[in-house]
Design an enzyme around this catalytic site. Structure first.
Site, mmCIF file in Angstrom:
data_model
loop_
_atom_site.group_PDB
_atom_site.id
_atom_site.type_symbol
_atom_site.label_atom_id
_atom_site.label_comp_id
_atom_site.label_asym_id
_atom_site.label_seq_id
_atom_site.Cartn_x
_atom_site.Cartn_y
_atom_site.Cartn_z
ATOM 1 N N TYR A 73 48.499 43.358 25.841
ATOM 2 C CA TYR A 73 48.061 43.901 27.122
ATOM 3 C C TYR A 73 49.043 44.850 27.802
ATOM 4 O O TYR A 73 48.677 45.535 28.748
ATOM 5 C CB TYR A 73 47.675 42.755 28.054
ATOM 6 C CG TYR A 73 46.466 42.017 27.522
ATOM 7 C CD1 TYR A 73 45.200 42.560 27.660
ATOM 8 C CD2 TYR A 73 46.605 40.815 26.828
ATOM 9 C CE1 TYR A 73 44.089 41.917 27.139
ATOM 10 C CE2 TYR A 73 45.501 40.162 26.305
ATOM 11 C CZ TYR A 73 44.241 40.711 26.468
ATOM 12 O OH TYR A 73 43.139 40.092 25.949
ATOM 13 N N PHE B 105 42.227 30.776 33.672
ATOM 14 C CA PHE B 105 40.875 31.349 33.749
ATOM 15 C C PHE B 105 40.626 32.222 32.527
ATOM 16 O O PHE B 105 41.511 32.528 31.778
ATOM 17 C CB PHE B 105 40.695 32.146 35.047
ATOM 18 C CG PHE B 105 41.689 33.247 35.262
ATOM 19 C CD1 PHE B 105 41.424 34.548 34.794
ATOM 20 C CD2 PHE B 105 42.886 33.031 35.931
ATOM 21 C CE1 PHE B 105 42.334 35.576 34.997
ATOM 22 C CE2 PHE B 105 43.799 34.044 36.135
ATOM 23 C CZ PHE B 105 43.530 35.313 35.660
#
Length: 421
Positions: free
Chosen positions: A132, A421
């Site tokens: 990322y 999450f």
């Protein structure tokens, strides 16, 4: 067999329809190397989260081969302000379709929409470290897990001394759903890096929604202060392990602990460490500077078993991100922010004091030049600019600028994200 791909890829990346959600969820299972079949319970539980436009899929015909989901979120900046975030999850690429740029296409689409929508940052929790950074994300918080050898702690196994009026009670999941959200909001207001938690997650964590038949209900312990205020909530499970001499050797594993005061944290850890039959406690992910080891008479009884990056942040609006947080010092910092994606780059003058902050575009000479991902790592106060300069990831344009940045940006306690999450 993993199939080689050609340079002419006809795979289509687009938002999915609600009718395509089962196929999308199947692809999530495949991407995360789970059983490639979705149980009806999970499908129904997750279907309630569906939001048109925020679920992306890469399709080869009718088959989904890559997935991406974003959702509305808030992140706590230093000082307690909630900023709007594009929460990203469910990111997968099927093994047969790697190295085709599918993630790049999905990510570029989502971040552009989030920027246009006005989100200040994007967030995710990275399964793999190296992916990322190329999209402008930087690791902004970390987490640690401990294993506690209870016989070595030196704690009084009769339990905590709660003082006059305070108490710990075991409660059921219905009570947790009533008291938990307000406690969580108080905790995240005081915790840079914490994120919002919707009703769906509370239902999932208390068994009202179940993804499969493997759900086991934990124990829920609540700490109330003398005035009745709920200041702590602990969810834990205990295994059933006995030694050859019929001695209990049980392990208590923490699913979650939310505490808004040090008193609640101290009391709930002491409570858990004094439960009969339990000889080991596994803490689950905690803040890297958690109080826990030093709440024990012998801190060495708590051994770190995991230490890693946790919440990753991608800044979409430099001005709003830097103005949203507080600063204990006073000074000026000019940053040259490099963003190859063109979403947040530029040169910015940051003027701060304990009274507030102002961030504006400028043509002044920069003090530091850094990638937008490195700015994300500095934003919540955890990373050191001096350290990043030494690593060659930040360039000092003015001598001593790294030390000056640390004096303004670093925080006394480390940021932490209590949620996955």
């Amino acid at each position: 067999m993993v199939r080689a791909h050609s340079h002419t890829d006809s795979t289509k990346v687009r938002p999915i329809t609600e009718a395509e959600f089962p196929e999308w969820l199947r692809a999530v299972h495949v991407g995360f190397l789970r059983e490639p079949v979705v149980a009806e319970a999970e499908l129904e539980a997750r279907r309630s989260q569906f939001e048109p436009g925020r679920y992306l899929g890469a399709f080869e015909g009718d088959r989904c081969v890559a997935t991406f989901r974003s959702f509305e979120q808030e992140v706590t900046a230093v000082g307690g302000e909630f900023v709007t975030a594009d929460g990203i999850t469910g990111v997968t690429v099927t093994a047969t379709h790697r190295r085709r740029g599918l993630l790049t296409r999905m990510m570029n689409h989502d971040l552009a929409v989030a920027k246009e929508r006005g989100d200040v940052v994007a967030t995710l929790i990275a399964a793999e470290y190296r992916i990322y950074g190329r999209y402008g994300f930087g690791p902004a918080t970390s987490a640690a897990e401990w294993s506690i050898d209870l016989p070595r702690t030196g704690l009084d196994r009769r339990g905590p001394d709660l003082g006059a009026g305070a108490r710990i009670d075991l409660v059921g999941p219905d009570e947790v759903r009533k008291i938990g959200p307000e406690l969580h909001d108080r905790l995240r207001r005081a915790t840079p890096g914490a994120v919002s938690r919707g009703d769906w997650l509370w239902q999932l964590k208390t068994g009202a929604l179940r993804l499969d038949s493997k759900w086991t209900e934990p124990f829920f312990a609540v700490y109330r202060a003398a005035d009745g205020t709920v200041e702590g909530l602990l969810a834990y499970e205990v295994d059933d392990t006995w030694g050859d001499a019929k001695q209990p050797l049980n392990t208590a594993s923490v699913r979650a602990m939310l505490c808004s005061t040090p008193a609640a944290e101290r009391a709930l850890w002491h409570y858990l460490c004094s439960v009969d039959w339990v000889t080991q406690v596994k803490t689950g992910p905690r803040a890297p500077d958690d109080l826990l080891p030093h709440l024990l008479p012998d801190p060495r009884a708590a051994r770190i078993t995991t230490q890693s990056d946790w919440l990753w942040v991608r800044i979409l609006d430099v001005v709003r991100a830097l103005e949203s947080r507080t600063y204990e010092g006073e000074g000026t910092l000019v940053l040259e922010v490099v963003d190859p994606a063109g979403l947040a780059g530029g040169r910015y003058r940051l003027d701060v004091s304990p009274a507030g902050a102002s961030c504006t575009a400028t043509t002044e000479s920069a003090d530091l030049t850094l990638d937008v991902g490195e700015l994300a790592a500095l934003w919540l106060g955890d990373e050191s600019a001096v350290r990043l300069v030494a690593l060659g990831r930040v360039q000092e344009e003015q001598a001593g600028a790294g030390r000056g940045a640390d004096a303004l940006l670093r925080t006394s306690r480390r940021p932490w994200c209590p949620d996955m999450f």
